[in-house]
Design a protein around this motif. Structure first.
Motif, PDB file in Angstrom:
ATOM      1  N   PRO A  16       0.797  -1.236   0.000  1.00  0.00           N
ATOM      2  CA  PRO A  16       0.000   0.000   0.000  1.00  0.00           C
ATOM      3  C   PRO A  16       0.833   1.292   0.000  1.00  0.00           C
ATOM      4  N   LEU A  17       2.005   1.281   0.630  1.00  0.00           N
ATOM      5  CA  LEU A  17       2.841   2.480   0.665  1.00  0.00           C
ATOM      6  C   LEU A  17       3.390   2.870  -0.707  1.00  0.00           C
ATOM      7  N   ASP A  18       3.296   1.959  -1.679  1.00  0.00           N
ATOM      8  CA  ASP A  18       3.773   2.245  -3.035  1.00  0.00           C
ATOM      9  C   ASP A  18       2.763   3.031  -3.865  1.00  0.00           C
ATOM     10  N   ALA A  19       1.566   3.249  -3.352  1.00  0.00           N
ATOM     11  CA  ALA A  19       0.484   3.855  -4.136  1.00  0.00           C
ATOM     12  C   ALA A  19       0.886   5.190  -4.754  1.00  0.00           C
ATOM     13  N   ALA A  20       1.536   6.058  -4.009  1.00  0.00           N
ATOM     14  CA  ALA A  20       1.899   7.383  -4.543  1.00  0.00           C
ATOM     15  C   ALA A  20       2.901   7.260  -5.685  1.00  0.00           C
ATOM     16  N   ALA A  34      -4.589   3.674  -4.109  1.00  0.00           N
ATOM     17  CA  ALA A  34      -4.591   2.730  -2.981  1.00  0.00           C
ATOM     18  C   ALA A  34      -5.717   1.704  -3.126  1.00  0.00           C
ATOM     19  N   GLY A  35      -6.898   2.149  -3.540  1.00  0.00           N
ATOM     20  CA  GLY A  35      -8.017   1.236  -3.745  1.00  0.00           C
ATOM     21  C   GLY A  35      -7.758   0.257  -4.872  1.00  0.00           C
ATOM     22  N   ARG A  36      -7.113   0.722  -5.928  1.00  0.00           N
ATOM     23  CA  ARG A  36      -6.787  -0.158  -7.048  1.00  0.00           C
ATOM     24  C   ARG A  36      -5.774  -1.218  -6.628  1.00  0.00           C
ATOM     25  N   LEU A  37      -4.764  -0.787  -5.875  1.00  0.00           N
ATOM     26  CA  LEU A  37      -3.763  -1.747  -5.383  1.00  0.00           C
ATOM     27  C   LEU A  37      -4.420  -2.806  -4.515  1.00  0.00           C
ATOM     28  N   GLU A  38      -5.318  -2.393  -3.655  1.00  0.00           N
ATOM     29  CA  GLU A  38      -6.017  -3.325  -2.762  1.00  0.00           C
ATOM     30  C   GLU A  38      -6.853  -4.315  -3.566  1.00  0.00           C
ATOM     31  N   ALA A  39      -7.534  -3.851  -4.596  1.00  0.00           N
ATOM     32  CA  ALA A  39      -8.364  -4.735  -5.417  1.00  0.00           C
ATOM     33  C   ALA A  39      -7.508  -5.806  -6.104  1.00  0.00           C
ATOM     34  N   ILE A  40      -6.367  -5.419  -6.625  1.00  0.00           N
ATOM     35  CA  ILE A  40      -5.481  -6.389  -7.273  1.00  0.00           C
ATOM     36  C   ILE A  40      -4.895  -7.342  -6.237  1.00  0.00           C
TER      37      ILE A  40
END
Length: 145
Positions: A16-20, A34-40
């Motif tokens: 999650p910290l990679d989102a930015a 962040a939401g996209r990363l979580e979905a994947i």
């Protein structure tokens, strides 16, 4: 999944910290990433890997696999493979592609597909063993007997 260090670049699963950093690479809104990363991360048929060069993420690859009617085994598809412009020509794209291929083989896939639009990506596909197929490129992951 951890991929380790190669040429001073750490290959690893996205967190999650990679989102930015990923939002910056993809030129996407940071507040949505962040939401996209979580979905994947929650999808058992997907993986997201990053290349980090002494801290910041400089490359990202998203891989998804699914069964198809025309093949006995699932097919993997690269939906994203991006390396920061200033970091290109250092082998980072090839490292991400190798890690994606390894993940696809571990998922039981025989081939890897990638649909690309721009000329630079088309050249990269040709240089890394992909063949044109339909609207994209395809590369075998296993040796044929």
């Amino acid at each position: 999944m951890a991929y380790g260090m190669r040429r001073g670049v750490e290959l690893r699963g996205a967190v999650p910290l990679d989102a930015a950093d990923i939002a910056r690479l993809l030129r996407q809104p940071e507040d949505e990433m962040a939401g996209r990363l979580e979905a994947i991360a929650q999808d058992p048929h997907s993986t997201l890997m990053v290349a980090a060069d002494y801290g910041p993420v400089v490359g990202v690859a998203a891989l998804h696999w699914h069964p198809v009617l025309h093949a006995a085994r699932s097919v993997a598809r690269i939906s994203t493979l991006v390396v920061a412009e200033e970091e290109r020509h250092r082998g980072i794209g090839r490292m991400l592609l190798k890690a994606a291929s390894q993940a696809a083989r571990q998922a039981g896939c025989d081939s890897l597909e990638w649909r690309v639009e721009d000329e630079a990506s088309r050249g990269f596909c040709a240089a890394t063993g992909f063949a044109e197929a339909g609207h994209g490129f395809v590369r075998a992951l296993r040796k044929r007997n």
